[in-house]
Design a protein around this motif. Structure first.
Motif, PDB file in Angstrom:
ATOM      1  N   VAL A   1       0.876  -1.399  -0.236  1.00  0.00           N
ATOM      2  CA  VAL A   1       0.026   0.033   0.244  1.00  0.00           C
ATOM      3  C   VAL A   1       0.705   1.357   0.031  1.00  0.00           C
ATOM      4  N   THR A   2       1.673   1.184   0.602  1.00  0.00           N
ATOM      5  CA  THR A   2       2.663   2.956   0.978  1.00  0.00           C
ATOM      6  C   THR A   2       4.159   2.302   0.064  1.00  0.00           C
ATOM      7  N   GLY A   3       4.228   1.198  -0.753  1.00  0.00           N
ATOM      8  CA  GLY A   3       5.409   1.209  -0.897  1.00  0.00           C
ATOM      9  C   GLY A   3       6.960   1.481  -0.488  1.00  0.00           C
ATOM     10  N   PHE A   4       6.737   1.715   0.845  1.00  0.00           N
ATOM     11  CA  PHE A   4       7.932   1.521   2.058  1.00  0.00           C
ATOM     12  C   PHE A   4       8.194  -0.389   2.598  1.00  0.00           C
ATOM     13  N   PRO A   5       8.880  -0.857   2.822  1.00  0.00           N
ATOM     14  CA  PRO A   5       8.829  -2.271   3.646  1.00  0.00           C
ATOM     15  C   PRO A   5       9.293  -1.998   5.099  1.00  0.00           C
ATOM     16  N   PRO A   6       8.367  -1.821   6.012  1.00  0.00           N
ATOM     17  CA  PRO A   6       9.006  -2.030   7.485  1.00  0.00           C
ATOM     18  C   PRO A   6       9.993  -2.548   8.233  1.00  0.00           C
ATOM     19  N   SER A   7      10.634  -2.105   9.588  1.00  0.00           N
ATOM     20  CA  SER A   7      11.688  -3.103   9.185  1.00  0.00           C
ATOM     21  C   SER A   7      12.460  -4.444   9.177  1.00  0.00           C
ATOM     22  N   PRO A   8      11.566  -4.946  10.173  1.00  0.00           N
ATOM     23  CA  PRO A   8      11.270  -6.175   9.715  1.00  0.00           C
ATOM     24  C   PRO A   8      11.245  -7.480   8.099  1.00  0.00           C
ATOM     25  N   LEU A   9      10.811  -6.466   7.565  1.00  0.00           N
ATOM     26  CA  LEU A   9      10.696  -7.293   5.296  1.00  0.00           C
ATOM     27  C   LEU A   9      11.432  -6.569   5.090  1.00  0.00           C
ATOM     28  N   ALA A  10      12.308  -5.618   5.446  1.00  0.00           N
ATOM     29  CA  ALA A  10      13.421  -5.585   4.317  1.00  0.00           C
ATOM     30  C   ALA A  10      14.215  -6.228   4.805  1.00  0.00           C
ATOM     31  N   ALA A  11      13.990  -6.736   6.717  1.00  0.00           N
ATOM     32  CA  ALA A  11      15.678  -7.651   6.866  1.00  0.00           C
ATOM     33  C   ALA A  11      15.469  -9.334   6.083  1.00  0.00           C
ATOM     34  N   ALA A  12      13.953  -9.439   5.931  1.00  0.00           N
ATOM     35  CA  ALA A  12      13.945 -10.650   4.821  1.00  0.00           C
ATOM     36  C   ALA A  12      13.881 -10.357   3.872  1.00  0.00           C
ATOM     37  N   ILE A  13      14.041  -9.304   3.671  1.00  0.00           N
ATOM     38  CA  ILE A  13      13.782  -9.123   1.988  1.00  0.00           C
ATOM     39  C   ILE A  13      15.597  -9.054   1.088  1.00  0.00           C
ATOM     40  N   ASP A  14      16.877  -8.762   2.451  1.00  0.00           N
ATOM     41  CA  ASP A  14      18.449  -8.594   1.878  1.00  0.00           C
ATOM     42  C   ASP A  14      18.965  -9.478   2.463  1.00  0.00           C
ATOM     43  N   SER A  15      18.454 -11.026   3.282  1.00  0.00           N
ATOM     44  CA  SER A  15      18.246 -12.231   3.244  1.00  0.00           C
ATOM     45  C   SER A  15      17.407 -12.778   2.196  1.00  0.00           C
ATOM     46  N   VAL A  16      16.967 -12.567   1.643  1.00  0.00           N
ATOM     47  CA  VAL A  16      16.876 -13.791   0.478  1.00  0.00           C
ATOM     48  C   VAL A  16      17.798 -13.716  -0.393  1.00  0.00           C
ATOM     49  N   THR A  17      17.843 -11.924  -0.776  1.00  0.00           N
ATOM     50  CA  THR A  17      18.830 -11.160  -2.426  1.00  0.00           C
ATOM     51  C   THR A  17      20.076 -11.815  -1.613  1.00  0.00           C
ATOM     52  N   GLY A  18      20.614 -11.420  -0.323  1.00  0.00           N
ATOM     53  CA  GLY A  18      22.156 -11.532  -0.431  1.00  0.00           C
ATOM     54  C   GLY A  18      22.695 -13.219  -0.006  1.00  0.00           C
ATOM     55  N   ALA A  19      21.240 -14.114  -0.302  1.00  0.00           N
ATOM     56  CA  ALA A  19      21.391 -15.595   0.011  1.00  0.00           C
ATOM     57  C   ALA A  19      22.454 -16.139  -0.860  1.00  0.00           C
ATOM     58  N   ALA A  20      23.216 -17.387  -0.981  1.00  0.00           N
ATOM     59  CA  ALA A  20      24.223 -18.270  -1.651  1.00  0.00           C
ATOM     60  C   ALA A  20      23.183 -18.859  -3.026  1.00  0.00           C
ATOM     61  N   GLY A  21      21.865 -19.168  -1.734  1.00  0.00           N
ATOM     62  CA  GLY A  21      21.079 -20.221  -2.245  1.00  0.00           C
ATOM     63  C   GLY A  21      19.943 -19.625  -1.735  1.00  0.00           C
ATOM     64  N   LEU A  22      18.409 -20.230  -2.653  1.00  0.00           N
ATOM     65  CA  LEU A  22      17.099 -20.095  -1.728  1.00  0.00           C
ATOM     66  C   LEU A  22      16.235 -21.229  -1.836  1.00  0.00           C
ATOM     67  N   ILE A  23      15.724 -21.060  -0.577  1.00  0.00           N
ATOM     68  CA  ILE A  23      13.861 -22.494  -1.164  1.00  0.00           C
ATOM     69  C   ILE A  23      12.784 -22.085  -0.628  1.00  0.00           C
ATOM     70  N   ALA A  24      12.470 -21.814  -1.753  1.00  0.00           N
ATOM     71  CA  ALA A  24      11.182 -21.807  -1.953  1.00  0.00           C
ATOM     72  C   ALA A  24       9.994 -22.002  -1.499  1.00  0.00           C
ATOM     73  N   VAL A  25       9.306 -22.149  -0.248  1.00  0.00           N
ATOM     74  CA  VAL A  25       8.020 -22.800  -0.021  1.00  0.00           C
ATOM     75  C   VAL A  25       6.877 -22.487   0.652  1.00  0.00           C
ATOM     76  N   THR A  26       5.963 -23.557  -0.748  1.00  0.00           N
ATOM     77  CA  THR A  26       4.474 -22.781  -0.341  1.00  0.00           C
ATOM     78  C   THR A  26       3.022 -23.756   0.004  1.00  0.00           C
ATOM     79  N   PRO A  27       2.596 -23.342   0.396  1.00  0.00           N
ATOM     80  CA  PRO A  27       0.964 -24.144   0.681  1.00  0.00           C
ATOM     81  C   PRO A  27       0.104 -23.597  -0.836  1.00  0.00           C
ATOM     82  N   VAL A  28      -0.359 -24.710  -0.903  1.00  0.00           N
ATOM     83  CA  VAL A  28      -1.030 -24.510  -2.658  1.00  0.00           C
ATOM     84  C   VAL A  28      -2.891 -24.121  -2.099  1.00  0.00           C
TER      85      VAL A  28
END
Length: 207
Positions: free
Chosen positions: A57-84
């Motif tokens: 809605v705002t276009g700005f990530p709160p700090s916990p979300l920003a930290a999660a995004i940084d972790s994902v983009t900075g990782a050497a590998g990623l596992i992505a799991v979702t329920p259907v």
């Protein structure tokens, strides 16, 4: 070397989180046999549902979300799991990856997985998740893992690997790509990294 697992499970305990943990353990075990140390982080999207909505809605990530995004983009590998849900990935899962810069996952080794109540939804891996991460130019490992309710505790049969076997195979493929990816900064031309990883993907053999 850091591996991040993103789990979009909504319940506690969650089979989605359990699958993410098992896949991370499989990748870590394979990397250990190669003499590589692994740091693992799990991002629970359930805890970020409100920050994700606020960011949309705002276009700005709160700090916990920003930290999660940084972790994902900075990782050497990623596992992505979702329920259907309704024959596709969850809305929370898609909303989170909508917030990541489209170029941030270029060339990154990614293992995709999903959980569901019935095996009839297993094609979600190929018609929804793989196209999503291919669009993001990630290097998606060949083996995707789907876990239906009846798969837990199943050893498979003469024709089909059980869930533990599929987890080991997928974790091994992810570890092989992570180990092969050049250390240090990416090439000045992202296409060089993607082409190299595509060659490594085609060479993977876990027979």
């Amino acid at each position: 070397m850091k591996l991040v697992a993103v789990s979009a499970g909504l319940s506690t305990p969650s089979s989605t989180r359990l699958l993410a943990d098992r896949l991370a353990e499989a990748a870590g075990g394979e990397l250990a046999t190669r003499g590589l140390d692994l740091e693992t982080e799990v991002v629970e999207l359930r805890e970020l549902a409100v920050p994700v909505a606020n960011n949309l809605v705002t276009g700005f990530p709160p700090s916990p979300l920003a930290a999660a995004i940084d972790s994902v983009t900075g990782a050497a590998g990623l596992i992505a799991v979702t329920p259907v849900f309704t024959a596709s990935y969850s809305g929370l899962f898609k909303s989170f990856f909508d917030l990541i810069d489209p170029a941030a996952l270029t060339g990154k080794p990614v293992l995709i997985a999903a959980t569901g109540g019935t095996a009839r939804h297993s094609l979600v891996l190929e018609h929804a998740l793989r196209p999503l991460f291919s669009y993001l130019r990630a290097a998606v490992v060949p083996t995707a893992v789907y876990a239906a309710s009846e798969d837990w505790g199943s050893g498979g049969d003469a024709y089909t690997d059980g869930l533990p076997g599929r987890i080991r195979r997928a974790g091994g493929e992810l570890a092989a790509l992570m180990a092969a990816r050049p250390a240090g900064p990416a090439s000045e031309d992202p296409e060089d990294d993607v082409t190299a990883l595509e060659r490594q993907l085609s060479d993977l053999r876990f027979d």
